[in-house]
Motif scaffolding. Sequence first.
Motif, PDB file in Angstrom:
ATOM      1  N   ARG A 152      15.683  35.898 -14.125  1.00  0.00           N
ATOM      2  CA  ARG A 152      14.982  34.741 -14.684  1.00  0.00           C
ATOM      3  C   ARG A 152      14.299  34.003 -13.532  1.00  0.00           C
ATOM      4  N   VAL A 153      13.037  33.626 -13.744  1.00  0.00           N
ATOM      5  CA  VAL A 153      12.267  32.897 -12.733  1.00  0.00           C
ATOM      6  C   VAL A 153      12.813  31.488 -12.626  1.00  0.00           C
ATOM      7  N   ILE A 154      13.200  31.077 -11.402  1.00  0.00           N
ATOM      8  CA  ILE A 154      13.745  29.738 -11.197  1.00  0.00           C
ATOM      9  C   ILE A 154      12.881  28.908 -10.250  1.00  0.00           C
ATOM     10  N   VAL A 201      13.483  34.406  -8.067  1.00  0.00           N
ATOM     11  CA  VAL A 201      14.097  34.970  -9.264  1.00  0.00           C
ATOM     12  C   VAL A 201      15.613  35.034  -9.086  1.00  0.00           C
ATOM     13  N   ASP A 202      16.322  34.575 -10.114  1.00  0.00           N
ATOM     14  CA  ASP A 202      17.781  34.638 -10.140  1.00  0.00           C
ATOM     15  C   ASP A 202      18.176  35.902 -10.898  1.00  0.00           C
ATOM     16  N   TYR A 244       3.539  33.895 -13.325  1.00  0.00           N
ATOM     17  CA  TYR A 244       4.849  33.657 -13.933  1.00  0.00           C
ATOM     18  C   TYR A 244       5.121  32.167 -14.002  1.00  0.00           C
ATOM     19  N   LYS A 303      19.730  35.608  -5.528  1.00  0.00           N
ATOM     20  CA  LYS A 303      18.416  35.011  -5.760  1.00  0.00           C
ATOM     21  C   LYS A 303      17.453  35.651  -4.769  1.00  0.00           C
ATOM     22  N   LEU A 331       8.273  29.016 -14.910  1.00  0.00           N
ATOM     23  CA  LEU A 331       9.718  28.773 -14.864  1.00  0.00           C
ATOM     24  C   LEU A 331      10.374  29.270 -16.145  1.00  0.00           C
ATOM     25  N   GLU A 332      11.541  29.848 -16.006  1.00  0.00           N
ATOM     26  CA  GLU A 332      12.367  30.354 -17.105  1.00  0.00           C
ATOM     27  C   GLU A 332      11.852  31.651 -17.725  1.00  0.00           C
ATOM     28  N   ASP A 333      10.785  32.256 -17.171  1.00  0.00           N
ATOM     29  CA  ASP A 333      10.339  33.558 -17.669  1.00  0.00           C
ATOM     30  C   ASP A 333      11.401  34.605 -17.372  1.00  0.00           C
ATOM     31  N   ARG A 334      11.649  35.495 -18.325  1.00  0.00           N
ATOM     32  CA  ARG A 334      12.573  36.616 -18.123  1.00  0.00           C
ATOM     33  C   ARG A 334      11.753  37.770 -17.579  1.00  0.00           C
TER      34      ARG A 334
END
Length: 70
Positions: A40-42, A51-52, A25, A57, A27-30
């Motif tokens: 969303r991956v943070i 993940v948020d 994964y 989180k 960053l920013e992947d849904r």
Amino acid sequence: MSARGPRHLASSPFAPKVEVPIVQYALEDRISHDTYGLGRVIGVEPHAVLVDFGSQKVRVTSPYARMELL
């Protein structure tokens, strides 16, 4: 024995083990998680992602069995 383990014999009554590919994964992947829902991956670590999910989180470790990329 090889590095992958013993080979599967054709005469074996047991099914061979299936290797599950580990999804990477970014960053920013849904994503969609079976327990937490959409997120969303943070944060990305070597064997985990942060993940948020909006209300919380969660750090999810590899393998990501209950999570899929959208």
